[in-house]
Design a protein around this motif. Structure first.
Motif, PDB file in Angstrom:
ATOM      1  N   MET A   1       7.579  -8.417   0.128  1.00  0.00           N
ATOM      2  CA  MET A   1       6.334  -7.989  -0.504  1.00  0.00           C
ATOM      3  C   MET A   1       5.208  -7.977   0.528  1.00  0.00           C
ATOM      4  O   MET A   1       5.201  -8.761   1.463  1.00  0.00           O
ATOM      5  CB  MET A   1       5.978  -8.934  -1.646  1.00  0.00           C
ATOM      6  CG  MET A   1       6.996  -8.962  -2.788  1.00  0.00           C
ATOM      7  SD  MET A   1       7.249  -7.378  -3.589  1.00  0.00           S
ATOM      8  CE  MET A   1       5.864  -7.308  -4.674  1.00  0.00           C
ATOM      9  N   VAL A   2       4.272  -7.076   0.310  1.00  0.00           N
ATOM     10  CA  VAL A   2       3.132  -6.905   1.200  1.00  0.00           C
ATOM     11  C   VAL A   2       1.883  -7.368   0.456  1.00  0.00           C
ATOM     12  O   VAL A   2       1.577  -6.861  -0.625  1.00  0.00           O
ATOM     13  CB  VAL A   2       2.972  -5.430   1.624  1.00  0.00           C
ATOM     14  CG1 VAL A   2       1.763  -5.252   2.530  1.00  0.00           C
ATOM     15  CG2 VAL A   2       4.247  -4.925   2.297  1.00  0.00           C
ATOM     16  N   GLY A  23       4.255   4.165  -0.217  1.00  0.00           N
ATOM     17  CA  GLY A  23       3.051   4.744  -0.800  1.00  0.00           C
ATOM     18  C   GLY A  23       1.820   4.358  -0.007  1.00  0.00           C
ATOM     19  O   GLY A  23       1.883   3.589   0.949  1.00  0.00           O
ATOM     20  N   SER A  24       0.701   4.894  -0.410  1.00  0.00           N
ATOM     21  CA  SER A  24      -0.540   4.616   0.314  1.00  0.00           C
ATOM     22  C   SER A  24      -1.284   3.436  -0.308  1.00  0.00           C
ATOM     23  O   SER A  24      -1.067   3.083  -1.469  1.00  0.00           O
ATOM     24  CB  SER A  24      -1.450   5.847   0.315  1.00  0.00           C
ATOM     25  OG  SER A  24      -2.015   6.054  -0.964  1.00  0.00           O
ATOM     26  N   ALA A  28      -1.878   2.374  -4.363  1.00  0.00           N
ATOM     27  CA  ALA A  28      -1.718   1.007  -4.883  1.00  0.00           C
ATOM     28  C   ALA A  28      -2.999   0.518  -5.533  1.00  0.00           C
ATOM     29  O   ALA A  28      -2.965  -0.097  -6.599  1.00  0.00           O
ATOM     30  CB  ALA A  28      -1.296   0.074  -3.748  1.00  0.00           C
ATOM     31  N   ALA A  29      -4.144   0.818  -4.905  1.00  0.00           N
ATOM     32  CA  ALA A  29      -5.430   0.395  -5.466  1.00  0.00           C
ATOM     33  C   ALA A  29      -5.687   1.081  -6.802  1.00  0.00           C
ATOM     34  O   ALA A  29      -6.106   0.435  -7.774  1.00  0.00           O
ATOM     35  CB  ALA A  29      -6.550   0.689  -4.476  1.00  0.00           C
ATOM     36  N   ALA A  30      -5.429   2.375  -6.857  1.00  0.00           N
ATOM     37  CA  ALA A  30      -5.651   3.117  -8.099  1.00  0.00           C
ATOM     38  C   ALA A  30      -4.725   2.620  -9.208  1.00  0.00           C
ATOM     39  O   ALA A  30      -5.147   2.452 -10.352  1.00  0.00           O
ATOM     40  CB  ALA A  30      -5.457   4.612  -7.856  1.00  0.00           C
ATOM     41  N   ALA A  31      -3.465   2.364  -8.879  1.00  0.00           N
ATOM     42  CA  ALA A  31      -2.497   1.886  -9.874  1.00  0.00           C
ATOM     43  C   ALA A  31      -2.859   0.509 -10.405  1.00  0.00           C
ATOM     44  O   ALA A  31      -2.465   0.144 -11.512  1.00  0.00           O
ATOM     45  CB  ALA A  31      -1.101   1.874  -9.270  1.00  0.00           C
ATOM     46  N   GLN A  88      -4.922   7.156   3.820  1.00  0.00           N
ATOM     47  CA  GLN A  88      -4.239   7.434   5.081  1.00  0.00           C
ATOM     48  C   GLN A  88      -3.472   6.227   5.614  1.00  0.00           C
ATOM     49  O   GLN A  88      -2.907   6.280   6.699  1.00  0.00           O
ATOM     50  CB  GLN A  88      -5.244   7.914   6.121  1.00  0.00           C
ATOM     51  CG  GLN A  88      -5.924   9.213   5.736  1.00  0.00           C
ATOM     52  CD  GLN A  88      -4.908  10.324   5.491  1.00  0.00           C
ATOM     53  OE1 GLN A  88      -4.198  10.726   6.406  1.00  0.00           O
ATOM     54  NE2 GLN A  88      -4.834  10.817   4.263  1.00  0.00           N
ATOM     55  N   LEU A  89      -3.470   5.144   4.850  1.00  0.00           N
ATOM     56  CA  LEU A  89      -2.781   3.930   5.288  1.00  0.00           C
ATOM     57  C   LEU A  89      -1.616   3.634   4.364  1.00  0.00           C
ATOM     58  O   LEU A  89      -1.768   3.580   3.146  1.00  0.00           O
ATOM     59  CB  LEU A  89      -3.757   2.753   5.305  1.00  0.00           C
ATOM     60  CG  LEU A  89      -4.945   2.918   6.256  1.00  0.00           C
ATOM     61  CD1 LEU A  89      -5.937   1.789   6.061  1.00  0.00           C
ATOM     62  CD2 LEU A  89      -4.467   2.985   7.694  1.00  0.00           C
TER      63      LEU A  89
END
Length: 107
Positions: A1-2, A23-24, A28-31, A88-89
């Motif tokens: 996990m990150v 994924g970007s 992840a932030a939006a989800a 972009q990350l």
């Protein structure tokens, strides 16, 4: 996990995410409903509403910005040299433990 941390501009709010690689960071932030990552263009790199700031030590570890990303970041509110577009990350082991500070303009 990150592990990725999103922190409000004034440090009053902090959200830690444990994510699987892929994924970007923007996706992840939006989800995960991170307040401050608007992602109006859905990751097309045309709006700049997913920009965030990273500490200098992390900034040096990230992949180099493309010319397009660098140009777009010149036009975001309160541009700073440590800004990156989260679209972009990539979520990967290489950024495990990173903290993104969200700009006040994206509240």
């Amino acid at each position: 996990m990150v592990k990725i941390v999103f922190e409000s501009h004034d440090g009053s709010e902090r959200t830690e995410l444990e994510l699987s690689p892929g994924g970007s960071v923007m996706e992840a932030a939006a989800a995960n409903n991170i307040d401050g990552i608007l992602a109006d263009c859905g990751g097309s790199m045309v709006c700049g509403t997913c920009h965030a700031f990273v500490s200098p030590e992390w900034f040096e570890k990230l992949p180099e910005q493309s010319e397009m990303e660098s140009a777009l970041l010149e036009y975001v509110p309160d541009p700073q040299p440590n800004a990156r577009l989260c679209c972009q990350l990539e979520v990967s082991d290489a950024i495990d433990g990173i903290t993104f500070t969200l700009p006040e303009s994206q509240r």
